[in-house]
Motif scaffolding. Structure first.
Motif, PDB file in Angstrom:
ATOM      1  N   ASP A   1       0.830  -1.216   0.000  1.00 49.72           N
ATOM      2  CA  ASP A   1       0.000   0.000   0.000  1.00 49.72           C
ATOM      3  C   ASP A   1       0.857   1.256   0.000  1.00 49.72           C
ATOM      4  O   ASP A   1       0.601   2.205  -0.760  1.00 49.72           O
ATOM      5  N   ILE A   2       1.872   1.277   0.851  1.00 47.51           N
ATOM      6  CA  ILE A   2       2.705   2.474   0.948  1.00 47.51           C
ATOM      7  C   ILE A   2       3.545   2.658  -0.309  1.00 47.51           C
ATOM      8  O   ILE A   2       3.717   3.787  -0.803  1.00 47.51           O
ATOM      9  N   LEU A   3       4.059   1.580  -0.866  1.00 43.80           N
ATOM     10  CA  LEU A   3       4.805   1.696  -2.125  1.00 43.80           C
ATOM     11  C   LEU A   3       3.932   2.328  -3.215  1.00 43.80           C
ATOM     12  O   LEU A   3       4.367   3.237  -3.938  1.00 43.80           O
ATOM     13  N   GLU A   4       2.702   1.855  -3.333  1.00 47.48           N
ATOM     14  CA  GLU A   4       1.800   2.375  -4.362  1.00 47.48           C
ATOM     15  C   GLU A   4       1.400   3.825  -4.069  1.00 47.48           C
ATOM     16  O   GLU A   4       1.374   4.672  -4.976  1.00 47.48           O
ATOM     17  N   GLU A   5       1.098   4.110  -2.801  1.00 48.13           N
ATOM     18  CA  GLU A   5       0.633   5.447  -2.448  1.00 48.13           C
ATOM     19  C   GLU A   5       1.753   6.480  -2.591  1.00 48.13           C
ATOM     20  O   GLU A   5       1.497   7.614  -3.032  1.00 48.13           O
ATOM     21  N   VAL A   6       2.981   6.113  -2.248  1.00 52.43           N
ATOM     22  CA  VAL A   6       4.099   7.041  -2.401  1.00 52.43           C
ATOM     23  C   VAL A   6       4.307   7.385  -3.871  1.00 52.43           C
ATOM     24  O   VAL A   6       4.523   8.558  -4.218  1.00 52.43           O
ATOM     25  N   LYS A   7       4.233   6.399  -4.749  1.00 51.50           N
ATOM     26  CA  LYS A   7       4.381   6.680  -6.191  1.00 51.50           C
ATOM     27  C   LYS A   7       3.279   7.617  -6.660  1.00 51.50           C
ATOM     28  O   LYS A   7       3.538   8.590  -7.401  1.00 51.50           O
ATOM     29  N   THR A   8       2.055   7.370  -6.232  1.00 53.97           N
ATOM     30  CA  THR A   8       0.932   8.228  -6.630  1.00 53.97           C
ATOM     31  C   THR A   8       1.117   9.648  -6.109  1.00 53.97           C
ATOM     32  O   THR A   8       0.936  10.633  -6.850  1.00 53.97           O
ATOM     33  N   ARG A   9       1.487   9.778  -4.845  1.00 53.93           N
ATOM     34  CA  ARG A   9       1.656  11.100  -4.256  1.00 53.93           C
ATOM     35  C   ARG A   9       2.848  11.840  -4.852  1.00 53.93           C
ATOM     36  O   ARG A   9       2.798  13.059  -5.052  1.00 53.93           O
ATOM     37  N   PHE A  10       3.939  11.148  -5.121  1.00 52.10           N
ATOM     38  CA  PHE A  10       5.095  11.795  -5.746  1.00 52.10           C
ATOM     39  C   PHE A  10       4.721  12.357  -7.118  1.00 52.10           C
ATOM     40  O   PHE A  10       5.152  13.449  -7.491  1.00 52.10           O
ATOM     41  N   ASP A  11       3.903  11.611  -7.865  1.00 51.60           N
ATOM     42  CA  ASP A  11       3.457  12.103  -9.173  1.00 51.60           C
ATOM     43  C   ASP A  11       2.584  13.344  -9.008  1.00 51.60           C
ATOM     44  O   ASP A  11       2.720  14.321  -9.763  1.00 51.60           O
TER      45      ASP A  11
END
Length: 262
Positions: A235-245
């Motif tokens: 979850d955190i891996l996916e959410e960090v990528k989304t938020r960084f974008d």
């Protein structure tokens, strides 16, 4: 008439031996049934229950055989010596199996893990499905069953991921040098603090941890319940990528050496 006098005691001994065998097996069966119920409802570890029942049953049957041999008039001492010699010869032939048997006793006694635990040992990892006398069965996440000899497993390092109720989940994120440091820290903290399965105590750790050749590295460490470990990880891996974008935080591509040939 002499042969009748010789034959009658022999027949009596054989009949008594047969009767003893029948009665003994009935008693052993009833006793094992009773003990099975008692052991099943007891607080003994589930991994140990089948082994105890098998061991008790084997001991009772050996005692019954020795009693029958005695009734038939054979010398038990001589018979025991023969069994010992045979056992020694068999032991030499099956050293590996005996090592696995001893390893099984050790694992069941010390109990570094139990059925249902997720462990890593002897180069394999998975959920413990059963602890047999010679082998331990592991069920891998992709539904494979691995049989590890107990001798090898008892002599190697074992990592038990299920002993403690919580586990720490570690991450490292690389960000371009042009990105504002506080912006990155606040974004990462926002991601982990808003995840419902991240434990708030101990407090999540988010810090700049290294200056790489092409990226600034940030270390994130959060705690979660053991059963939530992989949910939090992905979850955190996916959410960090989304938020960084969304926040325009650059994640540099890995640099690769390209060799051109003429």
């Amino acid at each position: 008439m002499d042969w009748i006098e010789i034959l009658v005691p022999i027949v009596k001994s054989i009949a008594l031996a047969i009767l003893t065998f029948i009665v003994g097996m009935i008693i052993i069966k009833s006793l094992m049934k009773f003990l099975g119920k008692q052991i099943t409802v007891s607080k003994i570890d589930n991994s140990l229950k089948p082994f105890l029942l098998s061991l008790i049953g084997a001991v009772l049957k050996i005692l019954l055989v020795l009693l029958i041999i005695s009734i038939l008039g054979f010398d038990i001492t001589s018979f025991a010596a023969i069994l010992a010699a045979a056992g020694f010869a068999i032991g030499l032939a099956f050293q590996g199996s005996l090592a696995n048997f001893a390893g099984g006793i050790l694992l069941l006694s010390l109990r570094p893990f139990k059925v249902g635990d997720y462990i890593e040992g002897n180069g394999y990892s998975g959920t413990v499905k059963a602890i047999q006398i010679l082998y331990t069965e592991l069920l891998t996440p992709d539904n494979k069953v691995i049989y590890i000899p107990n001798g090898e497993l008892s002599n190697t390092g074992i990592v038990n991921y299920s002993v403690n109720s919580t586990r720490r989940v570690d991450f490292t994120f690389g960000v371009g040098y042009e990105t504002d440091n506080n912006h990155v820290l606040n974004t990462l903290k926002d991601v982990v603090n808003n995840h419902p399965k991240v434990i708030k105590n101990p407090e999540p750790f988010v810090r700049l941890s290294a200056h790489g050749d092409s990226v600034v590295e940030y270390t994130v460490r959060v705690w979660a319940n053991s059963e939530d470990y992989w949910d939090v990880h992905y979850d955190i891996l996916e959410e960090v990528k989304t938020r960084f974008d969304q926040e325009n935080i650059s994640i540099p591509y890995p640099q690769m050496d390209i060799h051109l040939t003429k």
